[in-house]
Design an enzyme around this catalytic site. Structure first.
Site, PDB file in Angstrom:
ATOM      1  N   ARG A   1       0.828  -1.214   0.000  1.00 21.16           N
ATOM      2  CA  ARG A   1       0.000   0.000   0.000  1.00 21.16           C
ATOM      3  C   ARG A   1       0.857   1.257   0.000  1.00 21.16           C
ATOM      4  O   ARG A   1       0.619   2.181  -0.784  1.00 21.16           O
ATOM      5  CB  ARG A   1      -0.959   0.022   1.189  1.00 21.16           C
ATOM      6  CG  ARG A   1      -2.060  -1.024   1.111  1.00 21.16           C
ATOM      7  CD  ARG A   1      -2.932  -1.009   2.348  1.00 21.16           C
ATOM      8  NE  ARG A   1      -2.090  -1.255   3.521  1.00 21.16           N
ATOM      9  CZ  ARG A   1      -2.408  -0.891   4.760  1.00 21.16           C
ATOM     10  NH1 ARG A   1      -3.534  -0.261   5.009  1.00 21.16           N
ATOM     11  NH2 ARG A   1      -1.609  -1.160   5.765  1.00 21.16           N
TER      12      ARG A   1
ATOM     13  N   ASN B   1      -6.004  -2.663   1.969  1.00 20.67           N
ATOM     14  CA  ASN B   1      -5.984  -4.112   2.117  1.00 20.67           C
ATOM     15  C   ASN B   1      -7.403  -4.625   2.258  1.00 20.67           C
ATOM     16  O   ASN B   1      -8.263  -3.959   2.846  1.00 20.67           O
ATOM     17  CB  ASN B   1      -5.199  -4.519   3.367  1.00 20.67           C
ATOM     18  CG  ASN B   1      -3.705  -4.409   3.183  1.00 20.67           C
ATOM     19  OD1 ASN B   1      -3.195  -4.320   2.074  1.00 20.67           O
ATOM     20  ND2 ASN B   1      -2.988  -4.403   4.291  1.00 20.67           N
TER      21      ASN B   1
END
Length: 91
Positions: free
Chosen positions: A20, A38
């Site tokens: 990320r 996520n």
């Protein structure tokens, strides 16, 4: 300059490997807007938009991600541009 928005999912070993944060850094370097997060099933979901060439560059980068990632698949679909400002990592 044509704009493009892509939304999709990245599968493989993509959680716990700074995927990320690395995606956000790449997007910001390319001047893109959007978000990444996520999912409970182990995938990463991403939406990004901006200059078409920059969007396609990030789409290609997602196929391998950061060094510690092991990407098995990337599924992206085009969406209407949403007018998002900035790029964030969602929790």
């Amino acid at each position: 300059m044509a704009s493009l928005c892509l939304h999709g999912y990245v599968s493989g070993r993509v959680q716990g490997v700074y995927f990320r944060q690395s995606t956000a850094a790449e997007a910001e370097a390319l001047g893109l807007d959007g978000w990444v997060r996520n999912l409970d099933d182990g995938r990463v979901e991403v939406l990004f938009e901006g200059d078409e060439a920059a969007v396609r560059t990030l789409a290609t980068w997602l196929e391998h991600g950061p060094d510690a990632a092991e990407v098995s698949s990337v599924a992206l679909t085009e969406q209407a541009v949403q007018g998002i400002a900035g790029f964030i990592v969602r929790r």
